[in-house]
Scaffold this active site. Structure first.
Site, PDB file in Angstrom:
ATOM      1  N   LYS A 169      44.699  59.977  59.697  1.00  0.00           N
ATOM      2  CA  LYS A 169      45.722  59.236  58.948  1.00  0.00           C
ATOM      3  C   LYS A 169      45.778  59.713  57.498  1.00  0.00           C
ATOM      4  O   LYS A 169      46.863  59.858  56.928  1.00  0.00           O
ATOM      5  CB  LYS A 169      45.436  57.733  59.029  1.00  0.00           C
ATOM      6  CG  LYS A 169      45.710  57.172  60.422  1.00  0.00           C
ATOM      7  CD  LYS A 169      45.161  55.760  60.631  1.00  0.00           C
ATOM      8  CE  LYS A 169      45.368  55.336  62.097  1.00  0.00           C
ATOM      9  NZ  LYS A 169      44.750  54.019  62.397  1.00  0.00           N
TER      10      LYS A 169
ATOM     11  N   GLN B   5      40.983  49.653  59.559  1.00  0.00           N
ATOM     12  CA  GLN B   5      40.742  50.244  60.883  1.00  0.00           C
ATOM     13  C   GLN B   5      39.890  49.295  61.733  1.00  0.00           C
ATOM     14  O   GLN B   5      38.824  48.859  61.300  1.00  0.00           O
ATOM     15  CB  GLN B   5      40.054  51.607  60.718  1.00  0.00           C
ATOM     16  CG  GLN B   5      39.877  52.367  62.017  1.00  0.00           C
ATOM     17  CD  GLN B   5      41.212  52.788  62.647  1.00  0.00           C
ATOM     18  OE1 GLN B   5      42.099  53.313  61.975  1.00  0.00           O
ATOM     19  NE2 GLN B   5      41.365  52.536  63.937  1.00  0.00           N
TER      20      GLN B   5
ATOM     21  N   ASP C 171      50.301  47.816  59.667  1.00  0.00           N
ATOM     22  CA  ASP C 171      50.025  47.799  61.103  1.00  0.00           C
ATOM     23  C   ASP C 171      50.849  46.700  61.786  1.00  0.00           C
ATOM     24  O   ASP C 171      50.982  46.699  63.014  1.00  0.00           O
ATOM     25  CB  ASP C 171      48.533  47.513  61.338  1.00  0.00           C
ATOM     26  CG  ASP C 171      47.759  48.736  61.806  1.00  0.00           C
ATOM     27  OD1 ASP C 171      48.411  49.688  62.291  1.00  0.00           O
ATOM     28  OD2 ASP C 171      46.527  48.728  61.699  1.00  0.00           O
TER      29      ASP C 171
END
Ligand code: NDP
Length: 282
Positions: A51, A95, A118
């Site tokens: 990422k 994460q 997200d």
């Protein structure tokens, strides 16, 4: 048709790179994404590195925060609070999974909804279900883009989503509903899965079990998106759908790898652009 996720993701990234230049020219600031990893889960290390690299390639600022395995919930919440008000940071990604001592719900509840790229927090999840504006989860957005690029008719179509997780199954079902498909959600307790699959014009498999969906269940002419990523004993990646036989019946199908996989990061970047534009009033 084999749906080429790699090529479509490259297109999305090029759109993002263009948007980065546009935002920099108009607002004199780079869109910024903060990535938080706690501990040393090997898969998470690979994901976060990928990422950060993707941010750099599009010209966006990527801020990596690596915290030790023993980090307390209070310490992580303090970092999120700081990033929530940092003007250089337009998106924050924590994460998952997190170490046991940290409740992921507490982190998602605290994360500013406008930076929740997200789309997993309660505000954005609620916005999706109620059809309001918000940040949508990345993998489901990528799946819809693949369906669109493959010119899939969604309105009035029978769509079957196999899997009901909060990160893939449920949100992709909501996006398909928003696009006027007739949506069925199947899961591990579904009776007669083969019959459900045989009725589906559009099939999204997000299970995590290698080739559990047999090729001869697929409705002829269906469009199939395989989200599953399963590694067999030899280390080879396979999907949830028996690809070779399914591709003889489907009108269009995604391969594994090279289908949904590349789309997730592309839409994380795209969501960061959306978040930056909203925060900068562009
Ligand atoms: P989860 O494990 O959270 O969910 C799996 C779902 O599959 C559950 O709803 C489960 O049902 C259902 N399921 C399990 N067994 C069966 C069965 N025999 N028949 C029907 N349904 C079943 O997984 P995720 O949603 O997180 O991920 C799914 C897959 O997608 C994984 O392989 C993952 O690696 C991959 N993935 C890929 C991404 C990408 O970028 N390409 C991103 C995210 C995930 P129940 O709820 O009843 O337990």
């Amino acid at each position: 048709m084999i749906i080429d996720g790699k090529a479509i993701a490259a297109k999305v990234r090029a759109e993002v790179a263009q948007a980065v230049r546009d935002i920099e020219a108009r607002a004199r600031v780079k869109p910024g994404l903060a990535l938080i990893r706690v501990g040393n889960d090997p898969a998470s290390e690979i994901y976060v590195r990928g990422k950060v690299k993707a941010c750099q390639e599009t010209g966006m600022a990527g801020f990596e925060h690596i915290l030790p395995e023993q980090t307390t919930e209070a310490e992580l919440l303090a970092l999120v609070r700081k990033l929530n008000v940092d003007p250089h940071v337009h998106g924050v990604l924590v994460q998952l999974p997190l170490p046991r001592q940290i409740d992921p719900g507490a982190v998602l509840d605290l994360l500013a909804p406008q930076k929740d790229v997200d789309g997993f927090g309660p505000h954005n999840a609620g916005a999706l279900v109620t059809g309001r504006k918000g940040l949508r989860p990345c993998t489901p957005l990528g799946i819809l883009r693949l369906l669109d690029e493959a010119q899939t008719r969604l309105e009035g179509a029978q769509a079957l989503v196999v899997g009901r997780s909060n990160i893939v199954g449920k949100p992709v079902a909501m996006l398909l509903l928003e696009r006027h498909a007739t949506v069925t959600i199947a899961h591990s307790r579904t009776a007669a899965l083969a019959e459900q699959v045989a009725r589906a014009d559009v099939l999204v498999a997000a299970i995590g079990k290698a080739e559990i969906i047999r090729g001869d269940w697929i409705k002829p002419g269906a469009t199939v998106v395989d989200v599953g990523m399963n590694r067999n004993a030899a280390g080879k990646l396979t999907g949830d759908v028996e690809f070779a036989r399914a591709s003889e019946r489907a009108r269009a199908i995604t391969p594994v790898p090279g289908g949904v996989g590349p789309m997730t990061i592309a839409y994380l970047l795209s969501n960061t652009i959306q978040a930056a534009r909203a925060q900068l009033g562009l």
